[in-house]
Design an enzyme around this catalytic site. Structure first.
Site, PDB file in Angstrom:
ATOM      1  CG  ASP A  71      -7.200  -4.677  27.951  1.00  9.48           C
ATOM      2  OD1 ASP A  71      -8.429  -4.605  28.078  1.00  9.48           O
ATOM      3  OD2 ASP A  71      -6.424  -3.772  28.305  1.00  9.48           O
TER       4      ASP A  71
ATOM      5  CB  CYS B  75     -14.191   1.195  24.616  1.00  5.87           C
ATOM      6  SG  CYS B  75     -12.882   1.354  23.395  1.00  5.87           S
TER       7      CYS B  75
ATOM      8  CE  LYS C 210      -5.371   1.761  25.651  1.00  5.18           C
ATOM      9  NZ  LYS C 210      -6.318   2.346  26.617  1.00  5.18           N
ATOM     10  CG  ASN C 211      -3.994   0.023  29.334  1.00  4.13           C
ATOM     11  OD1 ASN C 211      -4.652   0.979  28.913  1.00  4.13           O
ATOM     12  ND2 ASN C 211      -4.351  -1.231  29.117  1.00  4.13           N
TER      13      ASN C 211
ATOM     14  NE  ARG D 234     -12.982   0.430  32.590  1.00  7.84           N
ATOM     15  CZ  ARG D 234     -11.971   0.642  31.742  1.00  7.84           C
ATOM     16  NH1 ARG D 234     -11.453   1.825  31.600  1.00  7.84           N
ATOM     17  NH2 ARG D 234     -11.496  -0.344  31.005  1.00  7.84           N
TER      18      ARG D 234
ATOM     19  NE  ARG E 153      -9.940   4.843  23.384  1.00 10.42           N
ATOM     20  CZ  ARG E 153     -10.123   3.854  24.258  1.00 10.42           C
ATOM     21  NH1 ARG E 153     -10.859   2.812  23.960  1.00 10.42           N
ATOM     22  NH2 ARG E 153      -9.562   3.914  25.450  1.00 10.42           N
TER      23      ARG E 153
END
Length: 417
Positions: free
Chosen positions: A306, A116, A22-23, A121, A398
């Protein structure tokens, strides 16, 4: 609202494939805005964050379609430079589109991102870097308006912290900027390397990615290319955690071993045995795990934030005490409350969480509050005695593709209703 029902205590057995990262996929999707022609991206995960990213691309005027994990993007028709608030708020990493839109259109307008809730951030690193490259930025009422008078120009940028998002935005802005950009204290994550690999295939000139100093020589244009997204190292760690809490033997296909270097020693300390060959990892786990003493989250190549939540689920049933120190985010222990509902013994003080392993967890009703916390609850429930009901699985979706189906195929008693 959908929820997961998990009957714990079932052994896992067989083989399972790791999805695309995903990232990695999200910044690469943003990067497709910079190229002329068609881009073909293989191994793209089918998850809700990717769905939001493709909706953003289509809103901007691009063509985007996915078929069997291959995403095809043609950005030649891009005719907008703004992203509406509703799309920005659906995905926490949506800010990664900023650098690409500014580089392509010379202007951009978007809102602060959502997703989230992990505490602040701040995107000040992104904005201060873009200002150094010639972007005029106006922040007002939660909206970011950017303009470039002529053309972005290279700059020397020293990041006070190796922010992944800021590094990505700088790279995306710099590849079409005039002159040379140097990023010092850049993020070194594999996902940064994958983004740069893709951009270099398109014709970008980027040097030193994967190291702390990255140099980018701007070019006039980029062409479309074909690229395969790297496997998701956090999903791989989650699957290993699932095997560990259930005392199982599981084969995980499609990993890049070096991406898991900070995680593998913790499983070894816990008593798990691993065999790795040709991108296949076979993990064999004991009936009762040992505590792995400590885990401190750090920028890559350190232990990833993560993976903190899923490894905490492992620690809850390991014999002994494990200490976690969260150095990246302020609010990343939101899963602790629900793990204690399952019977875990965890005490939190600021950045530190102390986990005293218990012999077993017990099923309960819990609610996920963010992506990785949701994964930790699934892992814990797989090893718990009795039935666990997990709500808030929209967070899980997600980042994890059909996770309940994948786990059921290797023996988990799990269903989505």
């Amino acid at each position: 609202m959908a929820k997961l029902i998990i009957e714990g205590g079932k052994k896992l057995e067989g083989e399972i494939d790791v999805q695309g990262a995903k990232n990695s996929a999200l910044p690469i999707l943003s990067a497709t805005l910079l190229s002329n022609g068609e881009n073909i991206l293989h191994c793209c995960p089918i998850i809700s964050d990717i769905n939001v990213a493709t909706r953003i691309l289509r809103y901007l005027g691009c063509k985007a379609s996915i078929n069997d994990h291959t995403l095809i993007v043609d950005s030649s028709g891009m005719n907008r430079c703004d992203i509406p608030e509703n799309l920005m708020r659906e995905m926490r990493s949506s800010i990664v589109f900023l650098g690409a839109i500014v580089a392509r259109a010379g202007e951009a307008e978007m809102y602060f991102p959502g997703g989230c809730e992990l505490g602040p951030r701040p995107i000040d690193l992104h904005l201060s870097a873009l200002r150094k490259m010639g972007v005029q930025i106006d922040e007002r009422y939660g909206c970011i308006s950017c303009r470039v008078r002529e053309r972005l120009h290279g700059a020397k940028i020293v990041l006070p912290f190796p922010s992944v998002g800021a590094t990505e935005n700088i790279i995306l802005a710099a590849v079409l900027a005039k002159g040379t950009t140097v990023i010092s204290n850049a993020a070194r994550e594999p996902e940064i390397t994958d983004l740069c690999d893709y951009l270099c295939k398109c014709g970008a000139k980027i040097y030193g990615f994967g190291e702390s100093t990255i140099l980018i020589d701007g070019v006039d244009s980029l062409e479309g290319s074909v690229h395969t997204i790297i496997p998701d190292r956090i999903v791989a760690a989650t699957l290993m955690a699932a095997a560990a809490v259930t005392g199982s033997e599981l084969t995980i296909n499609g990993i890049i071993t070096s991406h898991l270097d900070a995680v593998l020693p913790l499983f070894e300390d816990a008593g798990c045995k691993m065999r790795i060959k040709d991108g296949r990892l076979k993990i064999s786990c004991p009936k009762r795990l040992r505590a792995f003493k400590s885990a401190r989250t750090m920028p890559y190549p350190g232990f990833p934030t993560d993976a903190q939540a899923v490894m905490m689920s492992v620690a809850t049933v390991a014999k002994g005490t494990t200490v976690f120190v969260e150095n990246i985010f302020d609010s990343r222990y939101r899963h602790v409350e629900d793990l204690t509902r399952l019977g875990a013994s965890i005490k939190v003080a600021n950045k530190v969480a102390v986990v005293e392993g218990v012999e077993k967890l017990f099923g309960a009703k819990v609610v996920a509050k963010e992506l990785r916390g949701a994964a930790s609850l699934v892992v814990a429930a797989l090893g718990a005695e009795g039935t666990t009901e997990i709500k808030g699985i929209n967070f899980l979706e997600r980042g994890y593709e059909n996770f309940e189906i994948a786990l059921a195929q290797v023996g988990a008693d799990i269903k989505k209703i």
